[in-house]
Design a protein around this motif. Structure first.
Motif, PDB file in Angstrom:
ATOM      1  N   PRO A 123      19.136 -19.948  15.293  1.00 24.00           N
ATOM      2  CA  PRO A 123      17.952 -20.755  15.627  1.00 24.00           C
ATOM      3  C   PRO A 123      16.700 -20.176  14.977  1.00 24.00           C
ATOM      4  O   PRO A 123      16.489 -18.953  14.967  1.00 24.00           O
ATOM      5  N   HIS A 124      15.892 -21.045  14.432  1.00 27.63           N
ATOM      6  CA  HIS A 124      14.730 -20.625  13.644  1.00 27.63           C
ATOM      7  C   HIS A 124      13.610 -21.636  13.865  1.00 27.63           C
ATOM      8  O   HIS A 124      13.840 -22.838  13.859  1.00 27.63           O
ATOM      9  N   THR A 125      12.401 -21.147  14.065  1.00 24.14           N
ATOM     10  CA  THR A 125      11.247 -22.040  14.167  1.00 24.14           C
ATOM     11  C   THR A 125      10.754 -22.397  12.775  1.00 24.14           C
ATOM     12  O   THR A 125      10.638 -21.527  11.904  1.00 24.14           O
ATOM     13  N   TRP A 126      10.463 -23.679  12.590  1.00 23.92           N
ATOM     14  CA  TRP A 126       9.887 -24.175  11.337  1.00 23.92           C
ATOM     15  C   TRP A 126       8.543 -24.800  11.677  1.00 23.92           C
ATOM     16  O   TRP A 126       8.431 -25.572  12.631  1.00 23.92           O
ATOM     17  N   THR A 127       7.517 -24.481  10.910  1.00 26.06           N
ATOM     18  CA  THR A 127       6.163 -24.962  11.180  1.00 26.06           C
ATOM     19  C   THR A 127       5.765 -26.036  10.168  1.00 26.06           C
ATOM     20  O   THR A 127       5.841 -25.814   8.960  1.00 26.06           O
ATOM     21  N   TYR A 128       5.332 -27.166  10.686  1.00 25.40           N
ATOM     22  CA  TYR A 128       4.901 -28.271   9.828  1.00 25.40           C
ATOM     23  C   TYR A 128       3.518 -27.945   9.266  1.00 25.40           C
ATOM     24  O   TYR A 128       2.593 -27.584   9.999  1.00 25.40           O
ATOM     25  N   LEU A 129       3.359 -28.071   7.954  1.00 28.87           N
ATOM     26  CA  LEU A 129       2.101 -27.698   7.315  1.00 28.87           C
ATOM     27  C   LEU A 129       0.902 -28.456   7.883  1.00 28.87           C
ATOM     28  O   LEU A 129      -0.173 -27.880   8.065  1.00 28.87           O
ATOM     29  N   ALA A 130       1.075 -29.724   8.166  1.00 27.77           N
ATOM     30  CA  ALA A 130      -0.038 -30.502   8.722  1.00 27.77           C
ATOM     31  C   ALA A 130      -0.428 -29.971  10.097  1.00 27.77           C
ATOM     32  O   ALA A 130      -1.618 -29.946  10.454  1.00 27.77           O
ATOM     33  N   ASP A 131       0.548 -29.534  10.890  1.00 30.39           N
ATOM     34  CA  ASP A 131       0.255 -28.944  12.196  1.00 30.39           C
ATOM     35  C   ASP A 131      -0.455 -27.601  12.036  1.00 30.39           C
ATOM     36  O   ASP A 131      -1.330 -27.248  12.838  1.00 30.39           O
ATOM     37  N   PHE A 132      -0.069 -26.835  11.008  1.00 33.10           N
ATOM     38  CA  PHE A 132      -0.726 -25.555  10.748  1.00 33.10           C
ATOM     39  C   PHE A 132      -2.210 -25.785  10.479  1.00 33.10           C
ATOM     40  O   PHE A 132      -3.086 -25.125  11.059  1.00 33.10           O
ATOM     41  N   ALA A 133      -2.516 -26.734   9.605  1.00 37.79           N
ATOM     42  CA  ALA A 133      -3.906 -27.026   9.284  1.00 37.79           C
ATOM     43  C   ALA A 133      -4.677 -27.513  10.510  1.00 37.79           C
ATOM     44  O   ALA A 133      -5.819 -27.100  10.747  1.00 37.79           O
ATOM     45  N   ARG A 134      -4.066 -28.373  11.306  1.00 41.29           N
ATOM     46  CA  ARG A 134      -4.736 -28.869  12.512  1.00 41.29           C
ATOM     47  C   ARG A 134      -5.034 -27.725  13.483  1.00 41.29           C
ATOM     48  O   ARG A 134      -6.093 -27.694  14.121  1.00 41.29           O
ATOM     49  N   ALA A 135      -4.108 -26.776  13.590  1.00 42.78           N
ATOM     50  CA  ALA A 135      -4.315 -25.645  14.491  1.00 42.78           C
ATOM     51  C   ALA A 135      -5.451 -24.749  14.011  1.00 42.78           C
ATOM     52  O   ALA A 135      -6.235 -24.234  14.810  1.00 42.78           O
ATOM     53  N   LEU A 136      -5.551 -24.544  12.695  1.00 40.99           N
ATOM     54  CA  LEU A 136      -6.650 -23.746  12.153  1.00 40.99           C
ATOM     55  C   LEU A 136      -7.995 -24.396  12.475  1.00 40.99           C
ATOM     56  O   LEU A 136      -8.943 -23.722  12.916  1.00 40.99           O
ATOM     57  N   ALA A 137      -8.085 -25.697  12.243  1.00 36.95           N
ATOM     58  CA  ALA A 137      -9.333 -26.407  12.520  1.00 36.95           C
ATOM     59  C   ALA A 137      -9.681 -26.357  14.006  1.00 36.95           C
ATOM     60  O   ALA A 137     -10.846 -26.137  14.382  1.00 36.95           O
ATOM     61  N   ALA A 138      -8.681 -26.548  14.861  1.00 34.48           N
ATOM     62  CA  ALA A 138      -8.918 -26.519  16.308  1.00 34.48           C
ATOM     63  C   ALA A 138      -9.359 -25.136  16.765  1.00 34.48           C
ATOM     64  O   ALA A 138     -10.259 -24.999  17.604  1.00 34.48           O
ATOM     65  N   ALA A 139      -8.750 -24.078  16.215  1.00 31.49           N
ATOM     66  CA  ALA A 139      -9.120 -22.715  16.602  1.00 31.49           C
ATOM     67  C   ALA A 139     -10.553 -22.409  16.211  1.00 31.49           C
ATOM     68  O   ALA A 139     -11.286 -21.736  16.947  1.00 31.49           O
ATOM     69  N   GLY A 140     -10.976 -22.907  15.053  1.00 35.55           N
ATOM     70  CA  GLY A 140     -12.348 -22.677  14.621  1.00 35.55           C
ATOM     71  C   GLY A 140     -13.373 -23.398  15.473  1.00 35.55           C
ATOM     72  O   GLY A 140     -14.515 -22.941  15.614  1.00 35.55           O
ATOM     73  N   ALA A 141     -12.970 -24.500  16.075  1.00 33.32           N
ATOM     74  CA  ALA A 141     -13.895 -25.320  16.855  1.00 33.32           C
ATOM     75  C   ALA A 141     -13.824 -25.053  18.353  1.00 33.32           C
ATOM     76  O   ALA A 141     -14.624 -25.609  19.114  1.00 33.32           O
ATOM     77  N   THR A 142     -12.890 -24.199  18.792  1.00 28.73           N
ATOM     78  CA  THR A 142     -12.648 -23.976  20.223  1.00 28.73           C
ATOM     79  C   THR A 142     -13.060 -22.567  20.613  1.00 28.73           C
ATOM     80  O   THR A 142     -12.376 -21.595  20.301  1.00 28.73           O
ATOM     81  N   GLU A 143     -14.184 -22.433  21.287  1.00 27.74           N
ATOM     82  CA  GLU A 143     -14.700 -21.102  21.633  1.00 27.74           C
ATOM     83  C   GLU A 143     -13.700 -20.307  22.459  1.00 27.74           C
ATOM     84  O   GLU A 143     -13.604 -19.078  22.327  1.00 27.74           O
ATOM     85  N   ALA A 144     -12.930 -20.985  23.307  1.00 31.16           N
ATOM     86  CA  ALA A 144     -11.949 -20.299  24.142  1.00 31.16           C
ATOM     87  C   ALA A 144     -10.837 -19.646  23.316  1.00 31.16           C
ATOM     88  O   ALA A 144     -10.121 -18.778  23.812  1.00 31.16           O
ATOM     89  N   ALA A 145     -10.714 -20.053  22.060  1.00 34.90           N
ATOM     90  CA  ALA A 145      -9.672 -19.494  21.199  1.00 34.90           C
ATOM     91  C   ALA A 145     -10.117 -18.221  20.487  1.00 34.90           C
ATOM     92  O   ALA A 145      -9.286 -17.475  19.970  1.00 34.90           O
ATOM     93  N   TRP A 146     -11.406 -17.957  20.434  1.00 34.64           N
ATOM     94  CA  TRP A 146     -11.913 -16.830  19.665  1.00 34.64           C
ATOM     95  C   TRP A 146     -11.576 -15.506  20.340  1.00 34.64           C
ATOM     96  O   TRP A 146     -11.582 -15.392  21.565  1.00 34.64           O
ATOM     97  N   GLY A 147     -11.255 -14.525  19.535  1.00 34.92           N
ATOM     98  CA  GLY A 147     -10.921 -13.198  20.056  1.00 34.92           C
ATOM     99  C   GLY A 147      -9.453 -12.984  20.308  1.00 34.92           C
ATOM    100  O   GLY A 147      -9.040 -11.887  20.694  1.00 34.92           O
ATOM    101  N   ARG A 148      -8.644 -14.008  20.066  1.00 31.45           N
ATOM    102  CA  ARG A 148      -7.197 -13.900  20.288  1.00 31.45           C
ATOM    103  C   ARG A 148      -6.449 -14.550  19.136  1.00 31.45           C
ATOM    104  O   ARG A 148      -7.026 -15.279  18.330  1.00 31.45           O
ATOM    105  N   ALA A 149      -5.152 -14.274  19.089  1.00 37.35           N
ATOM    106  CA  ALA A 149      -4.275 -14.913  18.109  1.00 37.35           C
ATOM    107  C   ALA A 149      -3.470 -16.000  18.800  1.00 37.35           C
ATOM    108  O   ALA A 149      -3.139 -15.886  19.985  1.00 37.35           O
TER     109      ALA A 149
END
Length: 327
Positions: free
Chosen positions: A198-224
């Protein structure tokens, strides 16, 4: 209008630029050449909201000048695999210096290497226990960003994904061209190590959406955070999904044993590094993204959509269109 600066124009950087521009935001993409990627879509090339400029990503002064006025700075760089210990530290230092000087939120494109062999099920709070060289590089990068964040000098977060799948996952991706080209032609597939773990595969479009959301979400800052990703599949299950959807023959899978990868690595620095990461392909390699889905407000794209969009892009590429290049 939010101003975004993206460092790197490969699969992730290009996909992110397109998504941000589609949302009406201003995007500056920085790279060594400064030109648009030869593999970008026509929509990205024509979008007046996306500009490109040349910068040395290890030059803090030049990077800071280029990123003035940025609200969010995305590190989507990926140096040569076998040169990470040499190339990453000065780039990481320059990016942190730029984030501090400009006040931009720093969002780093990360991976799962820091967790190390034997973790098998990876969560955001799993120990960063890797003893492998590239994993240690990524751990050091995140620890320094985390330290500066806690000191109040930067606002930083990191988004970690697994192996790419989808439009833009090209030859170097395990589920990119090296899988689709032989699969759709009815030829044997040769995944690294094994095909039934079993292996996780990450969809590139989801990766980009997560980056944008992390940059815009103050609660996400300071963590991975982990990219919201669909349920784990073995390589065989993944190949079968694509074959069934495309009407291709049942996949013939002949894994390349790690012993063979090791021998081939004698003459190939790249394959030596692949061998060093071999545990990812011979044991379960599964990422949990439950917490990040809640914090970032995102859900993973379903497998049927991933397969359909990837095959549609593959067909367009075969007809002369192209997809994003390496990040």
């Amino acid at each position: 209008m939010t101003r975004h600066v993206i460092l790197g124009k490969g699969p992730i950087g290009s996909t992110l630029a397109r998504q941000l521009a589609d949302a009406g935001d201003e995007v500056l993409v920085l790279s060594r050449s400064g030109g648009t990627s030869a593999h970008q879509t026509a929509g990205t090339l024509a979008d007046p909201l996306v500009r490109h400029a040349a910068v040395d990503s290890a030059d803090a002064a030049a990077l800071t000048r280029a990123a003035q006025g940025a609200d969010v700075l995305y590190n989507c760089v990926n140096p040569a695999y076998h040169r990470w210990p040499t190339l990453w530290p000065p780039i990481a230092d320059a990016v942190l210096a730029t984030a501090e000087a400009t006040g931009a939120v720093l969002v780093t494109t990360g991976n799962l290497y820091g967790y190390g062999a034997g973790t098998q099920l990876m969560r955001e709070d799993s120990p960063l226990a890797s003893t492998e060289t590239k994993g240690l590089v990524r751990i050091a990068m995140w620890r320094e960003a985390e330290r500066l964040h806690r000191a109040g000098r930067v606002r930083a977060t990191e988004v970690r994904g697994s192996d790419y799948v989808g439009p833009g996952a090209l030859g170097q991706a395990h589920a990119g061209t090296r899988m689709l080209e032989p699969l759709l032609a009815g030829r044997p597939l040769h995944p690294i190590g094994a095909s039934d773990m079993p292996h996780t595969w990450t969809y590139l479009a989801d990766f980009a959406r997560a980056l944008a959301a992390a940059g815009a979400t103050e609660a996400a800052w300071g963590r991975a955070w982990h990219v919201p990703s669909p349920q784990a599949l073995t390589f065989r299950q993944l190949a079968t999904l694509f074959a069934d959807a495309a009407g291709a023959p049942e996949p013939r899978i002949r894994p390349l044993p790690m012993t063979a990868v090791r021998l081939l690595g004698i003459g190939s620095p790249m394959l030596r590094e692949v061998f060093a990461m071999g545990y990812q392909f011979v044991e379960p390699f599964v990422m949990d993204s439950t917490v990040s889905q809640s914090v970032l407000g995102l859900a993973p794209t379903p497998w049927d959509t991933i397969v359909a969009e990837t095959l549609a892009s593959w067909g367009s590429r075969s007809s002369g269109a192209t997809t994003p290049a390496r990040r």
